[in-house]
Design a protein around this motif. Sequence first.
Motif, PDB file in Angstrom:
ATOM      1  N   ASN A 146     -15.394   3.758  33.476  1.00  0.00           N
ATOM      2  CA  ASN A 146     -16.757   2.271  33.614  1.00  0.00           C
ATOM      3  C   ASN A 146     -17.495   2.774  35.128  1.00  0.00           C
ATOM      4  OD1 ASN A 146     -18.254   0.169  33.694  1.00  0.00           O
ATOM      5  ND2 ASN A 146     -16.942  -1.214  34.064  1.00  0.00           N
ATOM      6  N   MET A 147     -18.978   3.315  34.417  1.00  0.00           N
ATOM      7  CA  MET A 147     -19.735   4.320  35.286  1.00  0.00           C
ATOM      8  C   MET A 147     -19.961   2.788  36.290  1.00  0.00           C
ATOM      9  SD  MET A 147     -18.852   6.949  35.605  1.00  0.00           S
ATOM     10  CE  MET A 147     -20.096   7.461  37.184  1.00  0.00           C
ATOM     11  N   ASP A 148     -20.370   1.908  35.849  1.00  0.00           N
ATOM     12  CA  ASP A 148     -21.346   0.561  36.106  1.00  0.00           C
ATOM     13  C   ASP A 148     -19.914   0.440  36.703  1.00  0.00           C
ATOM     14  OD1 ASP A 148     -23.034  -0.135  34.525  1.00  0.00           O
ATOM     15  OD2 ASP A 148     -22.182  -1.173  33.401  1.00  0.00           O
ATOM     16  N   SER A 149     -18.322   0.120  37.723  1.00  0.00           N
ATOM     17  CA  SER A 149     -18.164  -0.412  38.934  1.00  0.00           C
ATOM     18  C   SER A 149     -18.539   0.908  40.083  1.00  0.00           C
ATOM     19  CB  SER A 149     -17.166  -0.158  38.009  1.00  0.00           C
ATOM     20  OG  SER A 149     -16.255  -1.306  37.576  1.00  0.00           O
ATOM     21  N   VAL A 150     -18.596   2.153  39.826  1.00  0.00           N
ATOM     22  CA  VAL A 150     -18.736   3.243  40.201  1.00  0.00           C
ATOM     23  C   VAL A 150     -20.024   3.003  41.475  1.00  0.00           C
ATOM     24  CG1 VAL A 150     -18.792   5.509  40.525  1.00  0.00           C
ATOM     25  CG2 VAL A 150     -17.109   4.518  39.482  1.00  0.00           C
ATOM     26  N   GLU A 151     -20.790   2.758  40.092  1.00  0.00           N
ATOM     27  CA  GLU A 151     -22.163   3.501  41.086  1.00  0.00           C
ATOM     28  C   GLU A 151     -23.147   1.606  41.496  1.00  0.00           C
ATOM     29  OE1 GLU A 151     -24.393   3.873  37.392  1.00  0.00           O
ATOM     30  OE2 GLU A 151     -23.959   5.724  37.454  1.00  0.00           O
ATOM     31  N   ASP A 152     -22.100   0.404  40.945  1.00  0.00           N
ATOM     32  CA  ASP A 152     -22.356  -0.965  41.643  1.00  0.00           C
ATOM     33  C   ASP A 152     -20.777  -1.914  42.166  1.00  0.00           C
ATOM     34  OD1 ASP A 152     -23.689  -3.120  42.803  1.00  0.00           O
ATOM     35  OD2 ASP A 152     -24.182  -3.465  41.007  1.00  0.00           O
ATOM     36  N   PRO A 153     -20.447  -1.341  43.052  1.00  0.00           N
ATOM     37  CA  PRO A 153     -18.640  -2.034  43.266  1.00  0.00           C
ATOM     38  C   PRO A 153     -18.896  -3.265  43.241  1.00  0.00           C
ATOM     39  CG  PRO A 153     -19.036   0.518  44.335  1.00  0.00           C
ATOM     40  CD  PRO A 153     -20.641  -0.342  43.845  1.00  0.00           C
ATOM     41  N   ALA A 154     -19.900  -3.386  43.759  1.00  0.00           N
ATOM     42  CA  ALA A 154     -19.946  -5.196  44.428  1.00  0.00           C
ATOM     43  C   ALA A 154     -19.807  -6.123  42.815  1.00  0.00           C
ATOM     44  CB  ALA A 154     -21.016  -5.354  44.785  1.00  0.00           C
ATOM     45  N   ILE A 155     -19.788  -5.134  41.698  1.00  0.00           N
ATOM     46  CA  ILE A 155     -19.862  -6.507  40.532  1.00  0.00           C
ATOM     47  C   ILE A 155     -18.497  -6.742  40.317  1.00  0.00           C
ATOM     48  CG2 ILE A 155     -21.742  -5.032  38.885  1.00  0.00           C
ATOM     49  CD1 ILE A 155     -19.709  -3.832  37.664  1.00  0.00           C
ATOM     50  N   ILE A 156     -17.682  -5.668  40.644  1.00  0.00           N
ATOM     51  CA  ILE A 156     -15.802  -6.000  40.583  1.00  0.00           C
ATOM     52  C   ILE A 156     -15.639  -6.855  41.245  1.00  0.00           C
ATOM     53  CG2 ILE A 156     -13.264  -4.885  41.477  1.00  0.00           C
ATOM     54  CD1 ILE A 156     -14.752  -2.093  40.917  1.00  0.00           C
ATOM     55  N   ASN A 157     -16.057  -7.576  42.597  1.00  0.00           N
ATOM     56  CA  ASN A 157     -16.128  -8.941  43.698  1.00  0.00           C
ATOM     57  C   ASN A 157     -16.506 -10.115  42.436  1.00  0.00           C
ATOM     58  OD1 ASN A 157     -16.418  -6.678  46.339  1.00  0.00           O
ATOM     59  ND2 ASN A 157     -15.204  -8.084  45.773  1.00  0.00           N
ATOM     60  N   ALA A 158     -17.563  -9.661  41.827  1.00  0.00           N
ATOM     61  CA  ALA A 158     -18.637 -10.611  41.461  1.00  0.00           C
ATOM     62  C   ALA A 158     -17.848 -10.686  40.022  1.00  0.00           C
ATOM     63  CB  ALA A 158     -19.971 -10.118  40.791  1.00  0.00           C
ATOM     64  N   ALA A 159     -16.678 -10.273  39.410  1.00  0.00           N
ATOM     65  CA  ALA A 159     -16.516 -10.801  38.081  1.00  0.00           C
ATOM     66  C   ALA A 159     -15.392  -9.250  37.673  1.00  0.00           C
ATOM     67  CB  ALA A 159     -17.758 -10.642  36.911  1.00  0.00           C
ATOM     68  N   PRO A 160     -14.278  -9.987  38.689  1.00  0.00           N
ATOM     69  CA  PRO A 160     -13.132  -8.704  38.605  1.00  0.00           C
ATOM     70  C   PRO A 160     -12.468  -8.493  37.549  1.00  0.00           C
ATOM     71  CG  PRO A 160     -12.410 -10.117  39.439  1.00  0.00           C
ATOM     72  CD  PRO A 160     -13.745 -10.217  39.020  1.00  0.00           C
ATOM     73  N   TYR A 161     -12.707  -9.469  36.474  1.00  0.00           N
ATOM     74  CA  TYR A 161     -12.250  -9.210  35.049  1.00  0.00           C
ATOM     75  C   TYR A 161     -12.861  -9.276  33.788  1.00  0.00           C
ATOM     76  CZ  TYR A 161      -8.321 -11.882  37.068  1.00  0.00           C
ATOM     77  OH  TYR A 161      -6.820 -12.198  38.852  1.00  0.00           O
ATOM     78  N   GLU A 162     -14.291  -9.059  34.303  1.00  0.00           N
ATOM     79  CA  GLU A 162     -15.278  -8.648  33.187  1.00  0.00           C
ATOM     80  C   GLU A 162     -15.251  -7.328  33.625  1.00  0.00           C
ATOM     81  OE1 GLU A 162     -17.973 -11.094  33.935  1.00  0.00           O
ATOM     82  OE2 GLU A 162     -16.874 -13.330  33.871  1.00  0.00           O
ATOM     83  N   ASN A 163     -15.388  -6.851  34.876  1.00  0.00           N
ATOM     84  CA  ASN A 163     -15.578  -5.292  34.788  1.00  0.00           C
ATOM     85  C   ASN A 163     -14.608  -4.099  35.411  1.00  0.00           C
ATOM     86  OD1 ASN A 163     -18.785  -5.193  35.072  1.00  0.00           O
ATOM     87  ND2 ASN A 163     -18.039  -7.254  36.905  1.00  0.00           N
ATOM     88  N   HIS A 164     -13.764  -3.507  34.188  1.00  0.00           N
ATOM     89  CA  HIS A 164     -12.494  -3.140  33.850  1.00  0.00           C
ATOM     90  C   HIS A 164     -12.981  -1.681  34.792  1.00  0.00           C
ATOM     91  CE1 HIS A 164     -15.183  -1.352  30.736  1.00  0.00           C
ATOM     92  NE2 HIS A 164     -14.789  -0.444  30.806  1.00  0.00           N
ATOM     93  N   LEU A 165     -11.985  -0.626  35.348  1.00  0.00           N
ATOM     94  CA  LEU A 165     -12.608  -0.143  36.058  1.00  0.00           C
ATOM     95  C   LEU A 165     -12.227   1.055  35.389  1.00  0.00           C
ATOM     96  CD1 LEU A 165     -10.039  -0.360  38.613  1.00  0.00           C
ATOM     97  CD2 LEU A 165     -12.767  -0.687  39.099  1.00  0.00           C
ATOM     98  N   VAL A 166     -11.711   1.319  34.030  1.00  0.00           N
ATOM     99  CA  VAL A 166     -10.814   2.228  33.181  1.00  0.00           C
ATOM    100  C   VAL A 166     -10.472   1.949  32.163  1.00  0.00           C
ATOM    101  CG1 VAL A 166     -10.336   4.382  34.409  1.00  0.00           C
ATOM    102  CG2 VAL A 166      -8.683   2.846  33.906  1.00  0.00           C
ATOM    103  N   VAL A 167     -10.796   2.822  30.254  1.00  0.00           N
ATOM    104  CA  VAL A 167     -10.390   2.387  29.585  1.00  0.00           C
ATOM    105  C   VAL A 167      -9.232   3.590  28.777  1.00  0.00           C
ATOM    106  CG1 VAL A 167     -10.860   2.467  26.952  1.00  0.00           C
ATOM    107  CG2 VAL A 167     -12.372   1.838  28.298  1.00  0.00           C
ATOM    108  N   VAL A 168      -8.254   3.420  28.627  1.00  0.00           N
ATOM    109  CA  VAL A 168      -6.761   4.324  28.468  1.00  0.00           C
ATOM    110  C   VAL A 168      -6.247   3.926  27.586  1.00  0.00           C
ATOM    111  CG1 VAL A 168      -4.573   5.505  29.826  1.00  0.00           C
ATOM    112  CG2 VAL A 168      -6.197   3.758  31.547  1.00  0.00           C
ATOM    113  N   GLU A 169      -6.080   5.490  26.424  1.00  0.00           N
ATOM    114  CA  GLU A 169      -5.406   5.176  25.346  1.00  0.00           C
ATOM    115  C   GLU A 169      -3.327   5.072  26.330  1.00  0.00           C
ATOM    116  OE1 GLU A 169      -4.014   8.915  22.016  1.00  0.00           O
ATOM    117  OE2 GLU A 169      -5.787   8.939  23.158  1.00  0.00           O
ATOM    118  N   LEU A 170      -3.065   4.258  25.411  1.00  0.00           N
ATOM    119  CA  LEU A 170      -1.709   4.158  25.878  1.00  0.00           C
ATOM    120  C   LEU A 170      -0.753   5.239  25.780  1.00  0.00           C
ATOM    121  CD1 LEU A 170      -1.512   0.247  25.545  1.00  0.00           C
ATOM    122  CD2 LEU A 170      -1.709   0.949  27.430  1.00  0.00           C
ATOM    123  N   LYS A 171       0.548   5.492  26.899  1.00  0.00           N
ATOM    124  CA  LYS A 171       1.233   7.028  26.098  1.00  0.00           C
ATOM    125  C   LYS A 171       2.717   6.283  25.729  1.00  0.00           C
ATOM    126  CE  LYS A 171       3.419  10.169  27.893  1.00  0.00           C
ATOM    127  NZ  LYS A 171       3.846  11.003  29.589  1.00  0.00           N
TER     128      LYS A 171
END
Length: 128
Positions: A81-106
Amino acid sequence: MSIVLNGLYYSKDHEWVRVEEGKAYIGITDFAQHALGAIVYVELPEVGSEIEKDENLGVIESVKAASDILMPVSGTILEVNMDSVEDPAIINAAPYENHLVVVELKDAEELQELLDKAAYEEFIAKED
């Protein structure tokens, strides 16, 4: 009091996992973002990286400290999620709406090792 949502899996390292259509969205919890304070920097892995459970997923820095983000489940990074990288403050504003990564479960069985809402609330109550 920290917000904890239903329907997510939680790690004792304060990451959350939401599974949709076989993909795992991973972020940090409200409790974690409150503990960190104002988040100013996020470093995440490259798409295609394979990361095992409990290995380092990235780094999150706040005005207070730098912390490792630990992988709550094993998998391959499908999206950062490049939005989280480019504007980290969005994580403070809405931590559950701004994921960091999407993963294919092993191994989806690893989700059973994580906490549900009630167990995570009990866990953070002891940490407060």
